[in-house]
Design an enzyme around this catalytic site. Structure first.
Site, PDB file in Angstrom:
ATOM      1  N   ASP A   1      -4.329  -4.778   5.837  1.00  0.00           N
ATOM      2  CA  ASP A   1      -4.717  -5.636   4.711  1.00  0.00           C
ATOM      3  C   ASP A   1      -3.630  -6.678   4.435  1.00  0.00           C
ATOM      4  OD1 ASP A   1      -6.405  -6.475   2.575  1.00  0.00           O
ATOM      5  OD2 ASP A   1      -5.025  -5.510   1.179  1.00  0.00           O
TER       6      ASP A   1
ATOM      7  N   MET B   1      -0.323   1.173   5.100  1.00  0.00           N
ATOM      8  CA  MET B   1      -1.073   1.503   6.297  1.00  0.00           C
ATOM      9  C   MET B   1      -2.229   0.526   6.447  1.00  0.00           C
ATOM     10  SD  MET B   1      -3.054   5.215   6.025  1.00  0.00           S
ATOM     11  CE  MET B   1      -1.554   5.980   5.496  1.00  0.00           C
TER      12      MET B   1
ATOM     13  N   SER C   1       0.850  -1.182   0.000  1.00  0.00           N
ATOM     14  CA  SER C   1       0.000   0.000   0.000  1.00  0.00           C
ATOM     15  C   SER C   1       0.890   1.239   0.000  1.00  0.00           C
ATOM     16  CB  SER C   1      -0.947  -0.045   1.210  1.00  0.00           C
ATOM     17  OG  SER C   1      -1.831   1.048   1.193  1.00  0.00           O
ATOM     18  N   THR C   2       0.790   2.090   1.006  1.00  0.00           N
ATOM     19  CA  THR C   2       1.555   3.330   1.049  1.00  0.00           C
ATOM     20  C   THR C   2       3.053   3.043   0.964  1.00  0.00           C
ATOM     21  OG1 THR C   2      -0.146   4.062   2.578  1.00  0.00           O
ATOM     22  CG2 THR C   2       1.763   5.509   2.284  1.00  0.00           C
TER      23      THR C   2
ATOM     24  N   HIS D   1      -2.458  -1.168  -3.360  1.00  0.00           N
ATOM     25  CA  HIS D   1      -3.513  -0.170  -3.156  1.00  0.00           C
ATOM     26  C   HIS D   1      -3.074   1.128  -3.827  1.00  0.00           C
ATOM     27  CE1 HIS D   1      -4.403  -2.327   0.924  1.00  0.00           C
ATOM     28  NE2 HIS D   1      -4.804  -3.035  -0.117  1.00  0.00           N
TER      29      HIS D   1
END
Length: 199
Positions: free
Chosen positions: A138, A135, A15-16, A42
């Protein structure tokens, strides 16, 4: 290489900070990497093609958006498209990509959990699962399922993660024994798929 390939597929959730982490990993993998790699990143809707265009010039491996029903090829990197979960299934001796319209998981579609869960259920010990910087949490449940199916699981370590949320959640759940620095992930993957690394 002396040792034979012992894994069939790699799944990665990020993600991030994920695109930068993937850049580092993909620039370090050889063009003869022997398994498909499935990635759930993401990212804002509409940005997957741009991310692939950005990564393609620096990757020795071909990168593409996954298509439903296609047969996954060795050394190809498949990204989940917008709004679909990316799963991997067995198709005889081959690996089939499945795109799923199921509901969002943890607020995400694509989510890392369905991908890693599909690896646990369909490939077990012959799969590798990894969670990179991001973050939230997930992927942690799916990684735990893969870990319990004797797949090889690892996460990016805290020091090299922009945000240790997702990797940290997997560690808390006991989904991995191994935290790997970003600079070492590519070599760890190579060692793992060639079976020169024990679980």
């Amino acid at each position: 290489r002396i040792s034979s390939v012992t894994r069939q597929i790699v799944g990665i959730a990020s993600s991030t900070g994920g695109p930068q982490a993937l850049q580092k990993i993909l620039t370090s993998l050889p063009k003869d990497f022997p398994t498909p790699i499935c990635i759930v990143q993401h990212i804002s809707e509409g940005f997957v093609p741009g991310m692939i265009s950005w990564l393609t010039p620096i990757s020795a491996l071909p990168l593409k958006i996954a298509n439903d029903g296609e047969i996954a090829e060795k050394g190809v990197v498949y990204f989940a498209p917008d709004g679909k979960h990316l799963l991997a299934d067995r198709h005889g001796s081959k690996i089939k990509i499945v795109l799923d319209d199921g509901p969002p998981v943890n607020g995400f579609r694509p989510s890392g959990n369905p991908l890693l869960r599909s690896l646990a259920q369909n490939f077990g010990a012959s799969a590798v699962g990894c969670i990179l910087t991001g973050m939230g949490d997930d992927g942690a449940d799916g990684l735990l399922e893969l870990y319990n199916s004797n797949g090889h699981t690892f996460v990016q370590d805290e020091e090299s993660s922009i945000i240790f949320g997702m990797p940290g959640a997997a560690v808390k759940k006991g989904a991995t024994e191994t935290c790997i620095a970003l600079d070492d992930i590519a070599s760890h993957l190579i060692n793992t798929v060639y079976g020169t690394l024990k679980k």
